[in-house]
Design an enzyme around this catalytic site. Structure first.
Site, PDB file in Angstrom:
ATOM      1  CG  HIS A  55      -5.180   4.888   4.367  1.00 48.19           C
ATOM      2  ND1 HIS A  55      -4.616   4.391   3.226  1.00 48.19           N
ATOM      3  CD2 HIS A  55      -4.160   5.400   5.112  1.00 48.19           C
ATOM      4  CE1 HIS A  55      -3.304   4.607   3.264  1.00 48.19           C
ATOM      5  NE2 HIS A  55      -3.004   5.209   4.393  1.00 48.19           N
ATOM      6  CB  CYS A  70      -3.035   0.533  -2.567  1.00 42.67           C
ATOM      7  SG  CYS A  70      -3.125   2.248  -3.102  1.00 42.67           S
ATOM      8  CG  ASP A  93      -1.813   1.212   1.311  1.00 44.22           C
ATOM      9  OD1 ASP A  93      -2.396   1.582   0.271  1.00 44.22           O
ATOM     10  OD2 ASP A  93      -1.953   1.824   2.396  1.00 44.22           O
ATOM     11  CB  SER A  94       0.238   4.814  -0.536  1.00 43.05           C
ATOM     12  OG  SER A  94      -0.876   4.940   0.325  1.00 43.05           O
ATOM     13  CB  CYS A 100      -9.567   4.469   0.418  1.00 48.17           C
ATOM     14  SG  CYS A 100      -7.943   4.930   1.097  1.00 48.17           S
ATOM     15  CD  GLU A 108      -0.138   6.737   5.977  1.00 50.49           C
ATOM     16  OE1 GLU A 108       0.916   6.731   6.639  1.00 50.49           O
ATOM     17  OE2 GLU A 108      -0.640   5.708   5.461  1.00 50.49           O
TER      18      GLU A 108
HETATM   19  N1  DGL Z   1      -4.825   3.000   0.891  1.00 49.72           N
HETATM   20  C1  DGL Z   1      -4.748   3.679  -0.365  1.00 49.72           C
HETATM   21  C2  DGL Z   1      -5.981   3.332  -1.185  1.00 49.72           C
HETATM   22  O1  DGL Z   1      -6.616   2.345  -0.887  1.00 49.72           O
HETATM   23  C3  DGL Z   1      -4.493   5.135  -0.177  1.00 49.72           C
HETATM   24  C4  DGL Z   1      -3.963   5.845  -1.375  1.00 49.72           C
HETATM   25  C5  DGL Z   1      -3.254   7.122  -1.077  1.00 49.72           C
HETATM   26  O2  DGL Z   1      -2.100   7.049  -0.638  1.00 49.72           O
HETATM   27  O3  DGL Z   1      -3.823   8.181  -1.315  1.00 49.72           O
HETATM   28  O4  DGL Z   1      -6.315   3.980  -2.148  1.00 49.72           O
END
Ligand code: DGL
Length: 267
Positions: free
Chosen positions: A188, A75, A12-13, A186, A154
């Site tokens: 997150h 992600c 993931d990011s 997402c 984050e």
């Molecule tokens: N968890 C990522 C997603 O599902 C976040 C992407 C981001 O870094 O903006 O899209």
């Protein structure tokens, strides 16, 4: 029956993919995992497709070098914009987090009104709309980008008034009243579930990637597309592209462990 003890790669990011990892590690206790969080370069959700593909490719090259048997793109943004490329580039099974959510949402909606929230890049890509439409063209999709959620999470603003206000800004909308299913597009966002669910009726089914992806992986094991591990111990190794205090804090609480094996690497 053959087994494969190589780890599963998850990326993931940042820390959002931990919502997926948590469910995977609980569901598949013999499996080992390598988790990559691109903390140096997040958020992905405001980047161009070209950049998201480049970042995702570099991470997959790294996971591939570490001999993973399967890659889970935990992600939504990379799933929406980079998975097509990754599948043509890599000779490895790759799972995206969108298809399992789409499949589940399409089965459980009763009135065909489905809400989707996600990053700007995910919502603009219309990946959810296209996939849902392919299943049933009478689905009505109500989507909303919520770009500030990822940076707030984050930065550790999880239980903060600012985050509640931002939730209100994005979600306090009449258009959501009709939906009976909400896809958290997402990885997150499940971290903010307590705030998010306040904007929807108790009858709204909230779908997230964690459980739906675990179910999808189970199917790959069952049809032998990927072989299960047979080891008794589970190893989880974390790699981040930069130091992140919040990652360490949240991962420890979230995964209920004090000992995270984290290394920092430059891709
Ligand atoms: N968890 C990522 C997603 O599902 C976040 C992407 C981001 O870094 O903006 O899209």
């Amino acid at each position: 029956m053959k087994n494969d003890n190589r780890p599963i790669g998850v990326f993931d990011s940042g820390l959002g993919g931990l919502t997926v990892l948590r469910s995977l590690k609980e569901t598949f206790q013999n499996e080992s995992f390598i988790y990559f969080g691109d903390t140096a370069r997040l958020p992905y959700g405001t980047k161009s497709q070209e950049t998201i593909i480049r970042y995702s490719k570099e991470i997959c090259d790294f996971l591939n070098k570490n001999d993973v048997k399967l890659i889970i793109v935990a992600c939504n943004t990379a799933s929406a914009l980079a998975v097509k490329f990754l599948k043509s580039y890599l000779n490895l099974p790759i799972i995206n987090v969108i298809d399992p959510c789409v499949e589940f949402a399409s089965k459980v909606t009763k009135n065909n009104y489905i809400g989707v929230i996600g990053t700007q890049a995910t919502i603009n890509s219309k990946a959810y709309n296209k996939k849902l439409d392919r299943i049933n063209s009478s689905f009505k999709i109500i989507s909303q980008e919520c770009s500030l959620f990822v940076p707030l999470i984050e930065e550790g603003f999880i239980k903060h008034q600012i985050t509640k206000d931002v939730c209100h800004f994005y979600l306090n909308k009449k258009i959501f009243q009709k939906i009976d299913v909400l896809i958290m597009g997402c990885t997150h966002y499940p971290i903010l579930i307590d705030y998010i669910k306040q904007y929807f009726s108790d009858n709204t089914i909230i779908v997230d990637s964690a459980k739906t992806v675990a179910f999808h992986v189970e199917q790959l094991f069952d049809n032998n597309s990927v072989l299960r591990a047979s080891q008794k111990t589970q190893n989880i190794k974390y790699y981040l592209s930069d130091k992140s205090i919040e990652f360490n804090k949240l991962a420890a609480v979230f995964l209920k462990t004090n000992s995270l094996d984290i290394d920092y690497i430059k891709l």
